[in-house]
Scaffold this motif. Structure first.
Motif, mmCIF file in Angstrom:
data_model
loop_
_atom_site.group_PDB
_atom_site.id
_atom_site.type_symbol
_atom_site.label_atom_id
_atom_site.label_comp_id
_atom_site.label_asym_id
_atom_site.label_seq_id
_atom_site.Cartn_x
_atom_site.Cartn_y
_atom_site.Cartn_z
ATOM 1 N N ARG A 191 8.785 5.192 -5.647
ATOM 2 C CA ARG A 191 9.877 5.848 -5.220
ATOM 3 C C ARG A 191 9.485 7.068 -4.107
ATOM 4 O O ARG A 191 10.200 7.449 -3.412
ATOM 5 C CB ARG A 191 10.951 6.538 -6.346
ATOM 6 N N GLU A 192 8.556 8.004 -4.711
ATOM 7 C CA GLU A 192 8.096 8.904 -3.774
ATOM 8 C C GLU A 192 7.610 8.542 -2.336
ATOM 9 O O GLU A 192 7.920 8.884 -1.397
ATOM 10 C CB GLU A 192 6.955 9.646 -4.513
ATOM 11 N N VAL A 193 6.888 7.203 -2.293
ATOM 12 C CA VAL A 193 6.438 6.561 -1.075
ATOM 13 C C VAL A 193 7.827 6.396 -0.352
ATOM 14 O O VAL A 193 7.977 6.679 0.756
ATOM 15 C CB VAL A 193 5.677 5.347 -1.318
ATOM 16 N N VAL A 194 8.492 5.796 -0.999
ATOM 17 C CA VAL A 194 10.129 5.259 0.009
ATOM 18 C C VAL A 194 10.796 6.640 0.210
ATOM 19 O O VAL A 194 10.962 6.864 1.510
ATOM 20 C CB VAL A 194 11.015 4.309 -1.038
ATOM 21 N N ALA A 209 4.432 8.636 8.245
ATOM 22 C CA ALA A 209 3.905 7.167 8.470
ATOM 23 C C ALA A 209 3.175 7.042 7.161
ATOM 24 O O ALA A 209 2.640 7.949 6.439
ATOM 25 C CB ALA A 209 3.384 7.390 9.707
ATOM 26 N N PRO A 210 2.704 5.957 7.199
ATOM 27 C CA PRO A 210 1.792 5.369 5.898
ATOM 28 C C PRO A 210 0.662 6.342 5.752
ATOM 29 O O PRO A 210 0.059 6.848 4.698
ATOM 30 C CB PRO A 210 1.604 3.990 6.075
ATOM 31 N N GLN A 211 0.024 6.682 6.966
ATOM 32 C CA GLN A 211 -1.272 7.334 6.949
ATOM 33 C C GLN A 211 -0.941 8.714 6.262
ATOM 34 O O GLN A 211 -1.554 9.471 5.380
ATOM 35 C CB GLN A 211 -1.642 7.567 8.119
ATOM 36 N N GLU A 212 0.240 9.380 6.966
ATOM 37 C CA GLU A 212 0.549 10.788 6.446
ATOM 38 C C GLU A 212 1.097 10.591 4.891
ATOM 39 O O GLU A 212 0.673 11.412 4.128
ATOM 40 C CB GLU A 212 1.788 11.364 7.266
ATOM 41 N N ILE A 213 1.813 9.590 4.382
ATOM 42 C CA ILE A 213 2.101 9.507 3.153
ATOM 43 C C ILE A 213 0.941 9.556 2.239
ATOM 44 O O ILE A 213 0.814 10.027 1.152
ATOM 45 C CB ILE A 213 3.039 8.200 2.894
ATOM 46 N N ALA A 214 -0.116 8.561 2.895
ATOM 47 C CA ALA A 214 -1.587 8.688 2.021
ATOM 48 C C ALA A 214 -2.013 9.905 1.694
ATOM 49 O O ALA A 214 -2.574 10.171 0.483
ATOM 50 C CB ALA A 214 -2.521 7.750 2.891
#
Length: 180
Positions: free
Chosen positions: A119-122, A131-136
């Motif tokens: 849920r947090e990723v979404v 972006a996925p890199q920033e979410i990481a």
């Protein structure tokens, strides 16, 4: 000099961090967590990546790290609330009186079917535009793990919304025979 660097940082990340926290906590709690986040940022000012002595800072360079700090502060606040009040975490919930539907209630219901990390990723992807890199960087997952979780979570959300609505999520249904 330190105060000037901090002021530049606050101007760059204050509003996005506030929006981030308001979406995840009650408004009064969001303000408290934002204050705690700013205190941590002040203490760890030398650890903020890409923060220089210049008069301006690129928010895209510092925001993911600051989101990570805010996320940690929010987790601390939630743990304290559970200890004191034993309240259920209200992340991604909208409270409404019985019988009253809130705007996008189906979406919030579908979001609640996801695990907390998914849920947090979404939410970081959809609402914060990361972006996925920033979410990481925010979640301490790898970029690959974020991409996989995001892909699976979007499929699960689409299936859940389709199941609830009886239609393909995000697409309008055209009635056959209604055209002239």
């Amino acid at each position: 000099m330190r105060e000037a660097r901090f002021e530049v940082l606050v101007r760059a990340v204050g509003a996005p961090l506030h929006r981030y926290l308001v979406r995840r906590a009650e408004p009064a709690a969001a303000d408290d967590v934002l204050a705690e986040t700013m205190l941590v940022l002040w203490r760890r000012l030398d650890d903020v990546p890409n923060l220089s002595d210049r008069a301006e800072v690129d928010p895209d360079q510092v925001l993911p790290w600051c989101y990570g700090v805010a996320r940690g502060c929010l987790a601390n606040a939630r743990r304290a609330d559970r200890r004191r009040l034993r309240l259920v975490d209200k992340l991604a919930r909208t409270a409404s009186p019985p019988g009253e539907r809130t705007e996008h209630a189906d979406l919030y219901d579908a979001l609640r079917t996801l695990g907390e990390v998914d849920r947090e990723v979404v939410m970081l992807w959809a609402w914060e535009g990361l972006a996925p890199q920033e979410i990481a960087e925010v979640t301490t997952l790898t970029a690959n793990a974020v991409s996989i979780r995001l892909h699976r979570a979007k499929k699960k959300l689409a299936a859940e919304l389709e199941r609830k609505n009886g239609a393909t999520a995000g697409q309008e249904q055209v009635k056959r025979g209604s055209e002239l």
